[in-house]
Design an enzyme around this catalytic site. Structure first.
Site, PDB file in Angstrom:
ATOM      1  N   CYS A   6       0.814  -1.204   0.000  1.00  0.00           N
ATOM      2  CA  CYS A   6       0.000   0.000   0.000  1.00  0.00           C
ATOM      3  C   CYS A   6       0.857   1.268   0.000  1.00  0.00           C
ATOM      4  O   CYS A   6       2.010   1.263   0.429  1.00  0.00           O
ATOM      5  CB  CYS A   6      -0.931   0.003   1.223  1.00  0.00           C
ATOM      6  SG  CYS A   6      -2.341   1.125   1.046  1.00  0.00           S
ATOM      7  N   ASP A 126      -6.488  -2.797  11.650  1.00  0.00           N
ATOM      8  CA  ASP A 126      -5.366  -1.876  11.773  1.00  0.00           C
ATOM      9  C   ASP A 126      -5.230  -1.434  13.229  1.00  0.00           C
ATOM     10  O   ASP A 126      -6.097  -1.699  14.066  1.00  0.00           O
ATOM     11  CB  ASP A 126      -5.594  -0.663  10.853  1.00  0.00           C
ATOM     12  CG  ASP A 126      -4.317   0.091  10.534  1.00  0.00           C
ATOM     13  OD1 ASP A 126      -3.234  -0.303  11.028  1.00  0.00           O
ATOM     14  OD2 ASP A 126      -4.393   1.086   9.785  1.00  0.00           O
TER      15      ASP A 126
END
Length: 204
Positions: A6, A126
């Site tokens: 990412c 996360d």
């Protein structure tokens, strides 16, 4: 187990990704040092190997903007990293049929369970950081995960040092950003190394 790199921002990042061959490549459209414009994302995507699916990362963005990026072929999947609720997701579903990933800043197992009840295809687990929507580069307590009812991307500080432990989780995919950087810049050698390790484990 799948792999997502990412926060790609440069053509050099795309070239490195094309060599390492993750399953997914993420472009950040939210406020971040890794943010890219729509135009830059389109240019980067045009150079990305077609076998690598592109993911757009958004925080409380306008659904019409997200749908346009899908329609224009810039992104294949949508990652919602803000406060998007069931009503928001329904609006977005009315505009695009792209797979949706909902990020959870996990503090408790209940946080994960609540997110799993939303009408999305995947979760992304996360680290919780106050006043931030992600990008901390720090892992959270993975014992909180349990067995979510939806497949999940595991994010938050995954790097070569904890990669073996991450591969022991039940994650659908690992999502790595700072762990493939050196001094804040994507590192092709780290990308190759991590991709090779994930592939080796997945082939066992």
């Amino acid at each position: 187990m799948k792999l997502k790199f990412c926060g790609l921002t440069r053509m050099a990042d795309i070239a490195a990704a094309n060599e390492a061959r993750p399953d997914y490549a993420g472009f950040v459209f939210a406020e971040s040092r890794r943010r890219v414009s729509d135009l830059d994302a389109a240019r980067l995507r045009a150079r990305l190997d077609p076998s690598i699916r592109s993911v757009g990362v958004f925080v409380n963005d306008e659904p019409a903007h997200i749908a346009a990026l899908v329609r224009d072929g810039v992104i294949d999947l949508v990652q919602l990293h803000g406060d998007e609720d069931a009503r928001y997701i329904a609006r977005l579903r009315g505009l695009t049929d792209a797979p949706l990933i909902k990020a959870v800043r996990a503090r408790t197992r209940a946080d994960i369970e609540r997110a799993a009840a939303l009408p999305v295809d995947f979760l992304l687990l996360d680290t919780y950081v106050q006043h931030a929507y992600g990008g901390s580069g720090k892992p959270f307590d993975w014992s909180l995960i349990g067995r979510p009812s939806k497949p999940y991307f595991l994010a938050g500080g995954i790097c070569q040092d904890n990669l073996a432990r991450a591969l022991e989780t039940s994650a659908y995919a690992l999502d790595i950003s700072s762990g493939i950087e050196t001094d804040g810049v994507k590192d092709a050698a780290k990308m190759r190394s991590i991709a090779a390790t994930v592939r080796s484990k997945s082939n066992e």
